[in-house]
Design a protein around this motif. Structure first.
Motif: not given
Length: 683
Positions: A24-40
């Motif tokens: 599953v690929a999840k898309v949403g908002v969070c306080s950290s992490g680079s925007k529009n970057t894929v984390y696994a």
């Protein structure tokens, strides 16, 4: 255009997934992490560090823990900041002040557990719930002391007692001054003189018949006031300069008393310390920068503090047990500020360059991004305060951009979960329509997926059913209502969209299993269900929404649905998923026939043996991908009647029979006698 990049935060012990069918690929908002970057993620432990707080972080950590499958996460830009609802108060006492932009949707409760003012009263905070039978009650955390206002302060890391400090100039005699014949009128010291330079200044004295060693020590300071005199354990003279450091000198020039005192002509110099001549630059509040220069070499940690307390509006002290330096603004609260700018003494004192501010009597709630400020007043036991926090919002365009990024980096997944809900039913339908269009484009690129989204929890069942009337899509699953789900990185239960559970269950079990399959067991992580589909007035399952109900005291999905027409085979989410895997298994085989030149019959149709070989290749691929766990039968057959010579086009039909699905059970029950055959299981 920037280069494509996919960031794998941690694979963990799970290793590469055998198939992307349950990724599953999840898309949403969070306080950290680079925007529009894929984390696994394959394990939940690195999620908080990479994504911080917020719905995406919580849904990802929860999904990885429950499904034990790789989960992809793509942070998107928040187009609407998090918001605080109105504060309500139950009980007497002063009002609280809450500030900050919430990072997640939670219900905050603050309960006063001990009456008192700042530093005396106590409180507990709840941001989640805990199951109490069929109800969910607030889950309060550890009891805390109501904080006090704080000044800006900086504490060093170095034990100042371990520094090398400046030392005085010391001259030591080698004669026992307790010996007879030295003292009184006519003694060896009577009328004798001493000539010396103290710190470069010449001076002298004539001894006047000192009667003993004590009298001698009293006469010498009268002439050499810049020095102190003493006798050591062997009654030998110790002559010490009051000045310390390299500027301190005692130079004996001569005199008739030197021999009797055990002294010789010569010069002794003091020793320098680590801090001699160094500087420290500070700024307090909005005033000008101030420089402390250690011109007078400090002799000990207390002397360092004495030099620093001269800075305007700054207090200096030593922190026990080690002598570590603490500097603090004399102003208290948010107006307090202290900046350590630098200087050559910075490292020696163990101070960092810093710009720190004071604090009001506040407490930051972990995981929410909200701060409670307690006024200077007396709080009353059992008074409760409540406020609703709303997570940041995002745009439909941001979701589509995230999908483009997933495709661009060739991320392998089958389900897209949009974490978080839009403002109302109309916007939710607009999101579903945009996803249907986007996924249709992906299908043209041979990247079929299915999307799971949630409807706003505050929207009524009637409004949802009305908003989605006429919308048809086999590519989108819309989950309605909420459920109390256990947190991802946070403790307790939170009211979340049922789409969270749909996404993690879709990853946790075989892809051909319906979300409502009772053989998979009741839904994990669900502590309570606010609305049971079986008891609801408006039946949202009939409107093609995916919802939960209860059976035997346990919570299940009533059925896993797409928004396809009720007559479509693709109305069941699991059928859609099976057909996606069939498509992906067969597509490479058929792609291989592009630009191929198979032998033809005279009428331009495909020669029988070649057609049979293609049939077998596709059927074998379908069998390998789906049989026996996901389908009861598969078959592929090339159309034998097409004139390929004329059309240059190869057509084939593929049939996949998914495992059967039972929507209801009916049996007749009545009294009677069993026959012998029936009792033995016979006919």
């Amino acid at each position: 255009m920037p280069s494509a990049e996919i960031t794998f935060t941690e694979y963990g012990p799970a290793g590469e997934p055998a198939s992307a069918a349950r990724v599953v690929a999840k898309v949403g908002v969070c306080s950290s992490g680079s925007k529009n970057t894929v984390y696994a993620f394959d394990v939940p432990s690195p999620v908080a560090k990479a994504l911080g707080e917020g719905p995406l972080a919580e849904a990802t950590a929860q999904a990885v823990r429950v499904s034990k499958q790789r989960t992809l996460a793509v942070p998107v830009e928040a187009s609407i900041p998090g918001a605080l609802g109105p504060l309500t108060q139950s009980g007497p006492g002063p009002a609280l002040l809450l500030s900050g932009a919430p990072t997640d949707t939670v219900a905050v409760r603050v309960r006063i557990t001990k009456s008192g003012a700042q530093g005396v009263g106590r409180f507990r905070v709840s941001i989640s719930g805990t199951a109490a039978g069929t109800q969910v009650v607030p889950r309060f955390g550890t009891e805390l002391v109501i904080p006090t206002r704080k000044a800006a302060e900086v504490t060093g890391t170095r034990d100042l007692s371990r520094l090398t400090f400046a030392k005085p100039a010391i001259v030591r005699g080698d004669k026992d001054l307790g010996a007879s014949g030295l003292y009184g009128p006519g003694g060896l010291l009577d009328g004798k003189g001493i000539e010396a330079k103290i710190n470069g200044a010449e001076m002298s004295c004539v001894l006047e018949a000192p009667k003993d060693g004590v009298a001698l020590l009293a006469q010498l300071p009268n002439a050499f006031a810049a020095c102190v005199f003493s006798l050591d354990a062997g009654a030998r003279l110790v002559w010490t300069s009051k000045t310390i450091g390299e500027a301190a000198t005692i130079e004996l020039l001569g005199g008739s008393a030197l021999g009797a005192l055990g002294l010789v002509v010569g010069m002794k110099q003091g020793e320098a310390g680590d801090l001699d001549g160094t500087t420290l630059d500070l700024q307090e509040d909005t005033g000008e920068a101030q420089t402390v220069e250690f011109k007078d070499p400090p002799a000990d940690p207390a002397a360092i503090v004495a030099a620093l307390v001269k800075v305007n509006n700054v207090a200096a002290s030593l922190v026990a047990p080690a002598s570590k330096l603490r500097l603090a603004s004399k102003t208290i609260g948010e107006a307090s500020r202290l900046v350590v700018l630098g200087g050559s003494a910075l490292e020696l004192l163990g101070l960092p360059k810093a710009d720190v501010k004071g604090r009001e009597a506040d407490h930051t709630i972990p995981g929410v991004g909200v701060t409670i400020q307690f006024p200077a007043a007396a709080f009353v036991k059992d008074t409760e305060y409540a406020v609703a926090c709303h997570a940041p919002g995002f745009s439909i365009e941001a979701v589509i951009e995230a999908i483009d990024k997933l495709v661009h980096v060739k991320a392998d997944f089958r389900i897209l979960h949009v974490v978080g809900e839009l403002a109302d039913a109309a916007e939710t339908r607009a999101l579903a329509e945009a996803l249907d269009t986007k996924i249709a484009e992906l299908e043209a690129l041979k990247r079929p997926i299915v999307a799971i989204i949630g409807a706003p929890l505050t929207e009524t069942d009637e409004a949802l059913a009305e908003a989605f009337e006429g919308f048809v899509s086999r590519r989108v699953c819309v989950c309605a209502r909420g459920a109390w789900l256990r947190g991802g990185t946070l403790q307790g239960a939170f009211l979340r969209s049922q789409s969270w559970a749909a996404a993690y269950k879709a990853a946790a079990v075989r892809f051909s299993s319906d979300l409502g399959n009772h053989d998979d067991g009741p839904l994990k992580e669900v502590d309570a269900l606010p609305v049971d589909e079986g008891l609801a007035t408006v039946k949202l399952r009939a409107a093609r929404f995916t919802v939960m109900d209860t059976s035997g005291g346990n919570v299940y999905f009533a059925r896993g649905l797409t928004m396809a027409d009720e007559r479509s085979r693709y109305r069941d989410l699991n059928v859609t998923r099976v057909m996606i895997e069939a498509y992906l298994a067969a597509q490479p085989i058929l792609d291989n026939e592009i630009n191929n030149d198979p032998p033809l019959n005279e009428d331009g149709t495909l020669e029988t043996n070649t057609a049979g070989a293609i049939d077998r290749a596709v059927t074998n691929a379908l069998t390998s991908a789906l049989m026996p766990d996901h389908a009861s039968a598969v078959r592929a057959r090339v159309i034998r009647t097409d004139n390929i010579f004329e059309t240059n086009f190869l057509r084939a039909t593929m049939t996949v029979v998914p495992r059967g699905q039972i929507y209801g059970v009916s049996a007749e029950l009545g009294p009677g006698l069993l026959t012998d055959n029936e009792e033995e299981g016979g006919g």
